[in-house]
Motif scaffolding. Structure first.
Motif, short mmCIF file in Angstrom:
data_model
loop_
_atom_site.label_atom_id
_atom_site.label_comp_id
_atom_site.label_asym_id
_atom_site.label_seq_id
_atom_site.Cartn_x
_atom_site.Cartn_y
_atom_site.Cartn_z
N ILE A 1 64.01 6.75 3.61
CA ILE A 1 64.80 6.45 2.32
C ILE A 1 66.32 6.50 2.62
O ILE A 1 67.20 6.15 2.19
CB ILE A 1 64.26 7.21 1.20
CG1 ILE A 1 62.88 6.87 0.81
CG2 ILE A 1 65.20 6.94 -0.20
CD1 ILE A 1 62.30 7.48 -0.37
N GLN A 2 66.49 7.63 3.46
CA GLN A 2 68.12 8.19 3.73
C GLN A 2 68.51 7.27 4.39
O GLN A 2 69.84 6.62 4.16
CB GLN A 2 67.87 9.37 4.29
CG GLN A 2 67.68 9.28 5.83
CD GLN A 2 68.07 10.55 6.69
OE1 GLN A 2 69.25 11.09 6.35
NE2 GLN A 2 67.19 11.23 7.47
N HIS A 3 68.15 6.40 5.30
CA HIS A 3 68.59 5.34 6.07
C HIS A 3 68.83 4.10 5.26
O HIS A 3 69.69 3.14 5.42
CB HIS A 3 67.58 4.97 7.30
CG HIS A 3 67.43 6.09 8.29
ND1 HIS A 3 68.44 6.34 8.90
CD2 HIS A 3 66.33 6.44 8.45
CE1 HIS A 3 67.95 7.47 9.79
NE2 HIS A 3 66.92 7.64 9.59
N LEU A 4 67.73 3.77 4.38
CA LEU A 4 68.11 2.77 3.24
C LEU A 4 69.35 2.94 2.30
O LEU A 4 70.05 2.17 2.04
CB LEU A 4 66.71 2.53 2.48
CG LEU A 4 65.63 2.16 3.11
CD1 LEU A 4 64.52 1.99 2.27
CD2 LEU A 4 65.84 0.65 3.96
N ALA A 5 69.33 4.38 1.83
CA ALA A 5 70.62 4.87 1.20
C ALA A 5 71.72 4.55 1.87
O ALA A 5 72.79 3.96 1.31
CB ALA A 5 70.17 6.18 0.73
N ALA A 6 71.81 5.08 3.23
CA ALA A 6 73.03 4.66 4.11
C ALA A 6 73.44 3.15 4.23
O ALA A 6 74.56 2.82 4.01
CB ALA A 6 72.91 5.38 5.41
N LEU B 1 74.04 9.59 -7.95
CA LEU B 1 73.25 10.85 -7.92
C LEU B 1 72.05 10.99 -7.00
O LEU B 1 71.78 11.66 -6.10
CB LEU B 1 72.92 11.65 -9.30
CG LEU B 1 72.36 12.92 -9.26
CD1 LEU B 1 73.22 14.06 -8.66
CD2 LEU B 1 72.05 13.43 -10.64
N GLY B 2 71.27 9.90 -7.27
CA GLY B 2 69.92 9.54 -6.57
C GLY B 2 70.36 9.40 -5.04
O GLY B 2 69.64 10.29 -4.37
N LEU B 3 71.32 8.65 -4.84
CA LEU B 3 71.74 8.33 -3.35
C LEU B 3 72.22 9.44 -2.74
O LEU B 3 71.77 9.91 -1.61
CB LEU B 3 72.51 7.09 -3.31
CG LEU B 3 72.17 5.83 -3.92
CD1 LEU B 3 73.54 4.95 -3.86
CD2 LEU B 3 71.22 5.18 -2.82
N ALA B 4 72.95 10.45 -3.46
CA ALA B 4 73.60 11.37 -2.63
C ALA B 4 72.44 12.55 -2.29
O ALA B 4 72.45 13.19 -1.35
CB ALA B 4 74.55 12.11 -3.80
N LYS C 1 67.93 14.55 3.45
CA LYS C 1 67.59 13.77 4.49
C LYS C 1 66.11 13.29 4.71
O LYS C 1 65.18 13.48 5.16
CB LYS C 1 67.88 14.73 5.68
CG LYS C 1 69.12 15.04 5.67
CD LYS C 1 69.45 15.94 7.14
CE LYS C 1 70.99 16.14 7.34
NZ LYS C 1 71.33 17.01 8.56
N ILE C 2 65.84 12.62 3.10
CA ILE C 2 64.29 12.02 3.23
C ILE C 2 64.08 11.13 4.03
O ILE C 2 64.82 10.11 4.09
CB ILE C 2 64.06 11.61 1.62
CG1 ILE C 2 64.53 12.58 0.59
CG2 ILE C 2 62.82 10.97 1.56
CD1 ILE C 2 64.38 12.41 -0.90
N PRO C 3 63.05 11.27 4.94
CA PRO C 3 62.94 10.29 5.77
C PRO C 3 62.74 8.89 5.44
O PRO C 3 62.45 8.51 4.36
CB PRO C 3 61.53 10.55 6.64
CG PRO C 3 61.32 12.08 6.22
CD PRO C 3 61.99 12.08 4.94
#
Length: 222
Positions: free
Chosen positions: A53-58, A40-43, A49-51
């Motif tokens: 962090i979204q790339h780390l999640a991806a 849920l947090g990752l989604a 599209k949090i700057p």
């Protein structure tokens, strides 16, 4: 050499294996709960599209979707302690952590797709009456997205139950490990692994039924 199938051995082995079912289900349940929270947090990070962090999640999702679960378990249990003693953990903890990280990557994408599937006008309507994006997500979007995501999440839970069988490679005493020990001592490999297959099958049938009832309940209003 005895080649005939030993039905009696299978029936005698089933109660023994069922005694280890608790360990299997405990791993699956803990893994699913933690994976759901992480997913849920990752989604949400990817939806908003949090700057950075979204790339780390991806990257996290790409790695854990792109590598085998068994490799991940070995990395956690055997590999990380070589980096630092702080990473030392027992086999059960490593198995739960491995299941959590692996399935969170898949579940995150299902949750993200469910959220994005909700019409954008609903978020706009929430914002127009003074809700924040988080309030709108909590009160309006996520309740609807949960109905959409439930079938895939339940499928992942069922898959997680079956994947607990890999924990025996770390030394966790669950039903697969017990079946392996019984097969090695009796040389009745077919009977032993058939017995454990029947147990997994029964579990899957049970939770598949639960899934259908849950889907029916969630769809009643529609």
């Amino acid at each position: 050499m005895q080649n005939s199938f030993d039905f009696q051995y299978v029936f005698e082995l089933l109660p023994t294996l069922f005694r280890y079912l608790g360990v299997t289900m405990e791993m699956a349940l803990w893994g699913f709960v933690f994976a759901l929270i992480l997913a849920l947090g990752l989604a949400l990070v990817r939806v908003f599209k949090i700057p950075v962090i979204q790339h780390l999640a991806a990257l996290f999702i790409s790695f854990f979707r792109g590598t085998p679960l068994l490799v991940q378990l070995f990395l956690l249990y055997y590999g990380l302690p070589q980096i630092s003693p702080l990473f030392l953990m027992d086999a059960f903890t490593a198995a739960v952590l491995g299941l959590t990280l692996h399935f969170a990557a898949y579940m995150a994408e299902s949750i993200r797709a469910a959220i994005l599937g909700i019409d954008k006008s609903q978020m706009e309507a929430c914002l127009s009456i003074g809700m924040t994006r988080l309030q709108a997500m909590k009160r309006v979007i996520l309740p609807q997205a949960s109905r959409v995501a439930t079938p895939s999440l339940m499928n992942y839970f069922i898959d997680m139950i079956k994947s607990t069988s890999l924990a025996f490679t770390l030394g966790v005493a669950e039903i697969m490990a017990k079946a392996q020990m019984e097969a090695s001592s009796s040389f009745k490999f077919f009977e032993s692994f058939l017995a454990v297959a029947v147990i997994y099958w029964i579990i899957v049938l049970f939770f598949t039924r639960i899934q259908h009832l849950l889907e029916y309940k969630l769809n009643e209003a529609y």
